[in-house]
Design an enzyme around this catalytic site. Structure first.
Site, mmCIF file in Angstrom:
data_model
loop_
_atom_site.group_PDB
_atom_site.id
_atom_site.type_symbol
_atom_site.label_atom_id
_atom_site.label_comp_id
_atom_site.label_asym_id
_atom_site.label_seq_id
_atom_site.Cartn_x
_atom_site.Cartn_y
_atom_site.Cartn_z
ATOM 1 N N ASP A 162 -13.278 19.013 -5.786
ATOM 2 C CA ASP A 162 -13.485 19.638 -4.482
ATOM 3 C C ASP A 162 -12.194 20.281 -3.982
ATOM 4 O O ASP A 162 -11.133 20.109 -4.591
ATOM 5 C CB ASP A 162 -14.023 18.618 -3.462
ATOM 6 C CG ASP A 162 -13.290 17.269 -3.535
ATOM 7 O OD1 ASP A 162 -12.205 17.207 -4.129
ATOM 8 O OD2 ASP A 162 -13.815 16.287 -2.983
ATOM 9 N N ASP A 190 -17.861 6.560 4.037
ATOM 10 C CA ASP A 190 -19.248 6.878 4.414
ATOM 11 C C ASP A 190 -20.126 7.097 3.172
ATOM 12 O O ASP A 190 -21.251 7.569 3.285
ATOM 13 C CB ASP A 190 -19.299 8.099 5.341
ATOM 14 C CG ASP A 190 -18.801 9.384 4.671
ATOM 15 O OD1 ASP A 190 -18.402 9.345 3.476
ATOM 16 O OD2 ASP A 190 -18.815 10.444 5.336
ATOM 17 N N HIS A 248 -19.481 9.134 0.596
ATOM 18 C CA HIS A 248 -19.448 10.452 -0.073
ATOM 19 C C HIS A 248 -18.792 10.362 -1.446
ATOM 20 O O HIS A 248 -17.910 9.549 -1.679
ATOM 21 C CB HIS A 248 -18.800 11.528 0.807
ATOM 22 C CG HIS A 248 -17.323 11.439 1.007
ATOM 23 N ND1 HIS A 248 -16.737 11.398 2.252
ATOM 24 C CD2 HIS A 248 -16.294 11.428 0.125
ATOM 25 C CE1 HIS A 248 -15.420 11.351 2.120
ATOM 26 N NE2 HIS A 248 -15.122 11.361 0.839
ATOM 27 N N GLU A 268 -21.204 14.764 1.726
ATOM 28 C CA GLU A 268 -21.346 13.858 2.863
ATOM 29 C C GLU A 268 -22.796 13.364 2.963
ATOM 30 O O GLU A 268 -23.699 13.920 2.335
ATOM 31 C CB GLU A 268 -20.953 14.604 4.142
ATOM 32 C CG GLU A 268 -19.500 15.085 4.166
ATOM 33 C CD GLU A 268 -18.493 13.959 4.420
ATOM 34 O OE1 GLU A 268 -18.763 12.791 4.065
ATOM 35 O OE2 GLU A 268 -17.418 14.267 4.979
HETATM 36 C C1 GLP Z 1 -11.711 12.266 -0.259
HETATM 37 C C2 GLP Z 1 -12.092 13.046 -1.538
HETATM 38 C C3 GLP Z 1 -12.922 12.214 -2.465
HETATM 39 C C4 GLP Z 1 -12.316 10.825 -2.540
HETATM 40 C C5 GLP Z 1 -12.484 10.121 -1.217
HETATM 41 C C6 GLP Z 1 -11.844 8.738 -1.175
HETATM 42 O O1 GLP Z 1 -12.262 12.760 0.898
HETATM 43 N N1 GLP Z 1 -12.739 14.300 -1.330
HETATM 44 O O2 GLP Z 1 -12.980 12.830 -3.743
HETATM 45 O O3 GLP Z 1 -12.984 10.067 -3.514
HETATM 46 O O4 GLP Z 1 -12.040 10.916 -0.155
HETATM 47 O O5 GLP Z 1 -10.452 8.840 -1.055
HETATM 48 P P1 GLP Z 1 -9.481 7.642 -1.344
HETATM 49 O O6 GLP Z 1 -9.562 7.382 -2.780
HETATM 50 O O7 GLP Z 1 -8.130 8.151 -0.927
HETATM 51 O O8 GLP Z 1 -9.946 6.523 -0.501
#
Ligand code: GLP
Length: 261
Positions: free
Chosen positions: A67, A136, A138, A143
């Site tokens: 992303d 949440d 995702h 989302e």
């Molecule tokens: C972000 C990314 C995701 C990631 C998620 C969790 O928003 N777009 O790809 O998996 O949040 O992030 P983290 O691993 O820092 O908790």
């Protein structure tokens, strides 16, 4: 879906890096799906150690990110393209030209999404996709409410995700973009092996819903229950709401090494 409960994300990183090393041994030009965020950092560190001591080379591998933010200037350090170059590419011997990401600066965003899907298809699809999960639920930036069949497209981030990600923008939630491009859930589901990492109590509910909840767009990660090869690597805190935790522990303890992930 295989769920492995580990003492730490460092252990998870070693396991995931081992799976990538096995894959690249079989297929040196493998296509890796790579994720930003804190969850995969231990994987990148473990890959870096293996490359540094000559146990692994990613020189012929290719990579696709999940992303990208929309609205950040091309030289912004929190663009996911820049993050993946810092967190992964700089630590290994991947060719930067073989690392692809959706173009969040494009004038024509739908065309950039379509071009990304075409590039993924031309590369033969993702062999191993690393994933984190949002609080949440995702995956990528899909989302709650995202179509379970979605492909790469423009999405609006939830307030919760923007609050969660403010830590990367000096705590300033107003600096976090409202929009992003993300591989869709259908795109992620096309990867041949999905390895998801999650650590910490804040992820416990999302992990429970992913593994044990109903398949629903309200918890986008739950779509992975329909995927034939998913490895979920979690620490004790992220596993704390799993009802099947004793079963997952027993299964992992009895698993012979040769099976791999
Ligand atoms: C972000 C990314 C995701 C990631 C998620 C969790 O928003 N777009 O790809 O998996 O949040 O992030 P983290 O691993 O820092 O908790």
């Amino acid at each position: 879906m295989e769920v492995i409960i580990l003492d730490s994300l460092d252990e998870a990183g070693e396991l995931a890096a081992g799976a990538i090393a096995d894959l690249v041994r079989r297929k040196p030009d493998a296509v890796l799906g790579v994720a930003t965020g804190s969850s995969p950092l231990s994987v990148y560190a473990a890959l870096g150690r293996r490359v540094a001591d000559g146990r692994l080379s990613l020189a012929r591998a290719r990579a696709f990110t999940l992303d990208e933010y929309v609205g950040l200037p091309a030289d912004h350090p929190e663009r996911y393209r820049a993050v993946i170059e810092r967190d992964l590419v700089a630590q290994v011997d991947l060719d930067p030209a073989a690392v692809h990401s959706p173009d969040g600066t494009a004038e024509d965003l739908p065309a950039a999404c379509e071009a990304y899907e075409q590039a993924l298809a031309a590369a033969g699809g993702v062999d191993l996709q690393l994933l984190g999960i949002g609080t949440d639920g995702h995956i990528g930036f899909n989302e709650p409410g995202s179509s379970l069949a979605s492909r790469t497209r423009l999405k609006t981030l939830t307030a919760q995700t923007r609050r969660d990600n403010a830590r990367f923008f000096d705590g300033d939630v107003d600096a976090v973009p409202h929009h992003c491009l993300t591989q869709g859930i259908g795109t992620i589901m096309a990867a041949r092996h999905v390895v998801l990492l999650a650590g910490g109590e804040a992820k416990a509910e999302a992990v429970h819903q992913l593994v044990e909840g109903a398949v629903t767009s309200m918890w986008p990660g739950s779509a992975l229950q329909l995927h034939p090869h998913v490895s979920v690597l979690v620490d004790e805190a992220a596993a704390s709401r799993l009802r099947l935790a004793p079963y997952f522990r027993e299964t992992w303890t009895g698993k012979p090494d040769w099976q791999g992930l």
